[in-house]
Design an enzyme around this catalytic site. Sequence first.
Site, mmCIF file in Angstrom:
data_model
loop_
_atom_site.group_PDB
_atom_site.id
_atom_site.type_symbol
_atom_site.label_atom_id
_atom_site.label_comp_id
_atom_site.label_asym_id
_atom_site.label_seq_id
_atom_site.Cartn_x
_atom_site.Cartn_y
_atom_site.Cartn_z
ATOM 1 N N ILE A 35 0.854 -1.187 0.000
ATOM 2 C CA ILE A 35 0.000 0.000 0.000
ATOM 3 C C ILE A 35 0.890 1.237 0.000
ATOM 4 O O ILE A 35 1.583 1.524 0.979
ATOM 5 C CB ILE A 35 -0.939 0.004 1.221
ATOM 6 C CG1 ILE A 35 -1.746 -1.307 1.258
ATOM 7 C CG2 ILE A 35 -1.868 1.200 1.173
ATOM 8 C CD1 ILE A 35 -2.507 -1.510 2.526
ATOM 9 N N GLU A 36 0.861 1.960 -1.088
ATOM 10 C CA GLU A 36 1.702 3.146 -1.244
ATOM 11 C C GLU A 36 1.069 4.068 -2.256
ATOM 12 O O GLU A 36 -0.037 3.827 -2.737
ATOM 13 C CB GLU A 36 3.112 2.740 -1.659
ATOM 14 C CG GLU A 36 3.150 1.824 -2.877
ATOM 15 C CD GLU A 36 4.560 1.398 -3.219
ATOM 16 O OE1 GLU A 36 5.403 2.273 -3.414
ATOM 17 O OE2 GLU A 36 4.806 0.176 -3.292
#
Length: 489
Positions: A310-311
Amino acid sequence: MQRSRLRLAIYASAAVLAVAGGVGAAVAATTPAGTTAATGGLTATFSKDSDWGTGYQGRYTIKNGTSAAVTGWQLVFGLPASARLGSFWDATVTTANGVSTAKNPGYAPTIPAGATAQFGFVVNGSGAPTSCTVNGAACGGGTATTAPTSTPPTKPTTAPTTTPTTAPTTAPTKPPATPTTAPTTTAPTAPPAGNNGNVRFAPYVDMGLLSNGTTTLAQLGTSGNAKSFSLAFVTSAGCKASWFNAFDPRAKQFADQISAVRAAGGDVKVSFGGATGIELAQACTSVTALQAEYQAVVSAYNLKYIDLDIEGAAVADPTTIARRSTALAALQKANPGLKISLTLPVLPEGLTADGLNVVRSAKNAGVDLDLVNIMAMDYGRAGQDYGDLAIQAVRSTKDQIKSIYGNSDAAAFKMVGVTPMIGVNDDNGVFGLGDARDLVAFANTNHIGFVSMWEANRDKNACNGALFQCTNVAQSPFDFSKIFAGFTG
């Protein structure tokens, strides 16, 4: 992956081999308008992606509006006395007397006709750039346009709990060339009984580089002493799971390779997300639809492990964070024993504020989180010891986990995974073979939960060249993998 994974790649489609990059330059969100001025065919636009009061994350977008490629660009911008440049990515930047000079990175010197290049940075303090030139001509000023709250930014927002000096990025991914192999329709074998714990060292593999059939997971494993792998990345094609916008996982692409890994006593994690494309939680507007897509992948490959990288826009959007957490909790309830890890950007000082929000959201939704895997890379601190910084990041993250979960040091360490970018990082910092040995020794002494690396094909190639395929340090093929395989948990 940032890590990145993690950040400089541009996925166009499965049929186009894009230029090199990393697990963190996302292309999903709409770029907010800024101040633009033509400069000999180039335009330069400043925008502000996020602002946390004591600092902000900004970005310049440089567009080539000509009909010919432009090789070499230099953008010079000044900041007010109230602001100081922190970390940066996707450019080389030097600063003197409050004026910063950003130049194209060596791996991407050319902007094709009609194309754009971007670089991002974190500013400590307040105040938009006061001046800007690109290739010597005025950009027309640098008035910031803050992205609206309904539109997430395209770079990872990294407001830390303490004033940052750097912002993390993630490791480079590379899209595949036009696939030459048909999707495999044979279901993979189930994971071997009692294999929990075998996924201690599971290097990331850019599956786009395996889609042409020239290399297999089994070959990577045999040569690098790795039994298990983290497979990157499943993103979305609409609200449908997709291997890097090329293959529907329901068709069981790579199933034969996964079966071979399991037959050798290992297993795989499928990693959802990364820095490019659109993460499923962003594409699916309901928890039910999102859970169904996660379930489709779990069912297709009989998965016991999944990873959520998750970025970019995904790490900073409260709506999709909550949707993902709720869907993961339901998925885990429907699949008892499913182990879920979160892969998140990190500073040596620990997870960013956004990353901490993701962990808290998962906990509050009832996700039984197996690991928090940190992208220990691209700190913007070239010249420092990246092995020491990775160890510092593990310690810092352990303390944060301990604070959130109220567990012991030993239990918190067991929830930490670490993924460095081997060799030269996107910011020109170097994580060398000695750093790998130091990190493994530390990981074994403190019994952390997981070790990985970005990325197995780079280790196999052991070359000098573009970062998506080369480490650019002196090594023999699979040296890093063989070192990390010494991690015992």
